[in-house]
Write a protein that holds these residues in place. Structure first.
Motif, PDB file in Angstrom:
ATOM      1  N   HIS A  52       6.143 -39.680 -49.137  1.00 28.69           N
ATOM      2  CA  HIS A  52       7.700 -38.604 -49.821  1.00 28.69           C
ATOM      3  C   HIS A  52       8.289 -39.548 -50.401  1.00 28.69           C
ATOM      4  O   HIS A  52       9.036 -39.423 -51.469  1.00 28.69           O
ATOM      5  CB  HIS A  52       8.376 -37.676 -49.125  1.00 28.69           C
ATOM      6  N   PHE A  58       6.520 -32.795 -52.069  1.00 30.07           N
ATOM      7  CA  PHE A  58       6.973 -31.530 -51.862  1.00 30.07           C
ATOM      8  C   PHE A  58       9.042 -30.485 -51.895  1.00 30.07           C
ATOM      9  O   PHE A  58       9.231 -30.225 -52.850  1.00 30.07           O
ATOM     10  CB  PHE A  58       7.088 -30.694 -50.576  1.00 30.07           C
ATOM     11  N   LEU A  59       9.087 -32.277 -52.092  1.00 27.93           N
ATOM     12  CA  LEU A  59      10.764 -31.246 -51.931  1.00 27.93           C
ATOM     13  C   LEU A  59      11.435 -32.568 -54.092  1.00 27.93           C
ATOM     14  O   LEU A  59      12.344 -32.399 -53.629  1.00 27.93           O
ATOM     15  CB  LEU A  59      11.637 -33.883 -50.860  1.00 27.93           C
ATOM     16  N   PHE A  64      17.511 -37.375 -50.884  1.00 26.15           N
ATOM     17  CA  PHE A  64      17.110 -36.519 -49.621  1.00 26.15           C
ATOM     18  C   PHE A  64      16.737 -37.080 -48.267  1.00 26.15           C
ATOM     19  O   PHE A  64      17.040 -38.520 -48.784  1.00 26.15           O
ATOM     20  CB  PHE A  64      16.200 -35.668 -49.535  1.00 26.15           C
ATOM     21  N   TRP A  68      10.842 -35.843 -39.688  1.00 29.74           N
ATOM     22  CA  TRP A  68      10.860 -33.981 -39.422  1.00 29.74           C
ATOM     23  C   TRP A  68      10.224 -34.302 -37.822  1.00 29.74           C
ATOM     24  O   TRP A  68      10.940 -33.571 -37.108  1.00 29.74           O
ATOM     25  CB  TRP A  68       9.862 -34.093 -39.792  1.00 29.74           C
ATOM     26  N   TYR A  96       8.481 -28.007 -41.625  1.00 33.01           N
ATOM     27  CA  TYR A  96       7.562 -28.582 -42.681  1.00 33.01           C
ATOM     28  C   TYR A  96       6.937 -27.443 -43.508  1.00 33.01           C
ATOM     29  O   TYR A  96       6.652 -26.601 -43.417  1.00 33.01           O
ATOM     30  CB  TYR A  96       6.083 -29.516 -42.031  1.00 33.01           C
ATOM     31  N   PRO A  97       8.062 -28.510 -44.960  1.00 32.42           N
ATOM     32  CA  PRO A  97       8.285 -29.337 -45.554  1.00 32.42           C
ATOM     33  C   PRO A  97       9.999 -28.870 -45.610  1.00 32.42           C
ATOM     34  O   PRO A  97       9.960 -30.773 -45.954  1.00 32.42           O
ATOM     35  CB  PRO A  97       6.999 -29.786 -46.835  1.00 32.42           C
ATOM     36  N   PHE A  98      10.180 -28.441 -45.696  1.00 29.26           N
ATOM     37  CA  PHE A  98      11.716 -28.590 -46.426  1.00 29.26           C
ATOM     38  C   PHE A  98      12.471 -28.409 -45.405  1.00 29.26           C
ATOM     39  O   PHE A  98      13.825 -28.361 -45.601  1.00 29.26           O
ATOM     40  CB  PHE A  98      11.547 -27.083 -46.627  1.00 29.26           C
ATOM     41  N   GLY A  99      12.406 -28.323 -43.810  1.00 30.09           N
ATOM     42  CA  GLY A  99      13.294 -29.085 -43.029  1.00 30.09           C
ATOM     43  C   GLY A  99      13.882 -30.439 -42.778  1.00 30.09           C
ATOM     44  O   GLY A  99      14.505 -30.449 -41.626  1.00 30.09           O
ATOM     45  N   HIS A 100      13.557 -31.660 -43.492  1.00 29.57           N
ATOM     46  CA  HIS A 100      13.524 -32.768 -43.060  1.00 29.57           C
ATOM     47  C   HIS A 100      15.437 -32.743 -42.895  1.00 29.57           C
ATOM     48  O   HIS A 100      15.747 -32.440 -43.426  1.00 29.57           O
ATOM     49  CB  HIS A 100      12.984 -33.131 -44.115  1.00 29.57           C
ATOM     50  N   ASP A 264       2.589 -26.907 -39.464  1.00 31.28           N
ATOM     51  CA  ASP A 264       4.148 -25.996 -39.430  1.00 31.28           C
ATOM     52  C   ASP A 264       4.436 -25.985 -37.615  1.00 31.28           C
ATOM     53  O   ASP A 264       4.172 -25.854 -36.800  1.00 31.28           O
ATOM     54  CB  ASP A 264       3.515 -24.484 -39.956  1.00 31.28           C
TER      55      ASP A 264
END
Length: 316
Positions: A52, A58-59, A64, A68, A96-100, A264
């Protein structure tokens, strides 16, 4: 509840190599309903972090904050949270993936992602375990339902996911075959691998046969070639969510099964992992620890692809 309003974090403004990472001061987040605010004590790094950082994945475009894996102490709870209270030691894989965002002094996340940290392990160990263990658990237990006596092939068995997957497969009673360079074969035997395979000197499709389950942690052509070592009806689980189109078609042609997955966040899985860790039956090998400010050095080491086990950021 602390009156601290800001926090240190590792962020980036552009995509690129480890040198794009920088220590910044950000506003400390506040927990929303059903969330907890955690003071981070340790946060593991994973290949998805370097990917990433370099590509956005994904981000998308930065800025950012990556990360994770997290282990820490609950600082504050949001409305509706009753299973945790300030002072509780917890660990999690953030959604995952947007809770980083765990590569910082504080992070907020849904309470359902967390479970209590086992008293018998420290924050570094807990911060290393989450993502790799949850990935291996969801692949081997939930997807493959590995059972006693089955033959399981794990690729990159000395790596982050691989070395905990070996332990989970052994816990399920499997006969484990693991690929790694020859220099890591003693380590593989120590963690329970029954048959180490040197992928540099040996074509695993010729050395390995009649496998019930393959855990593919590499992707690409390895996923497709792994289909050839399965017994009829056997299964390849690839933890890389995208790859060669022929993966599923080739599986059908050979009379075997193929699936891709993306890890997940899941409390039930985390509780199972916590129980194994508390009982001393699951442990992450720590390849190195780095203070938050040296995240770039940790990424540079991770970029080599040669580490055994996990790298972890620790807070001062």
């Amino acid at each position: 509840m602390s009156d601290v309003k800001t926090m240190r974090a590792i962020s980036q403004d552009v995509l690129g190599g480890p040198e794009v990472l920088k220590l910044v001061e950000l506003e400390r987040p506040a927990p929303r309903p059903n969330e907890v605010l955690v003071r981070v004590r340790a946060a593991g790094l994973n290949p998805t972090d370097w990917k990433h950082r370099a590509t956005g994945g994904f981000l998308g475009e930065p800025p950012f904050v990556l990360g994770w894996d997290v282990s820490g102490v609950v600082e504050e709870v949001g409305i509706g949270v009753d299973q945790f209270q300030p002072g509780d030691e917890v660990f999690a894989m953030l959604p995952y993936p947007f809770g980083h965002g765990s590569h910082a002094e504080y992070v907020t996340a849904p309470a359902r992602a967390f479970t209590h940290k086992p008293a018998g392990i420290d924050h570094v160990q807990a911060g290393a375990l989450s993502l790799v263990s949850l990935t291996a658990w969801q692949a081997l237990v939930e997807r493959a339902d590995v059972r006693p006596g089955q033959r399981v092939l794990i690729h990159a068995a000395a790596g982050g996911v691989g070395h905990v997957a070996v332990q989970i497969a052994k816990e399920r009673g499997a006969h484990v075959i693991g690929t790694a360079s020859a220099g890591k074969h003693d380590f593989l035997r120590e963690i329970g691998v029954d048959e180490p395979v040197d992928y540099r000197e040996t074509d695993f499709t010729e050395a390995v046969k009649d496998v019930d389950v393959v855990l593919d942690t590499i992707g690409g052509d390895t996923a497709v070639r792994s289909l050839r070592v399965l017994r009829p009806g056997g299964l390849v689980v690839s933890i890389l969510p995208v790859g060669p189109e022929e993966f599923h078609a080739e599986a059908e042609r050979l009379g075997v099964r193929a699936t891709r997955m993306l890890v997940d966040a899941d409390r039930a899985g985390m509780k199972a992992i916590a129980e194994l860790a508390e009982a001393g039956r699951l442990r992450a090998t720590i390849a190195g620890t780095f203070p938050l400010a040296e995240a770039a050095e940790a990424h540079a080491l991770g970029d080599t692809g040669r580490t055994t086990g996990k790298l972890v950021l620790v807070m001062d």
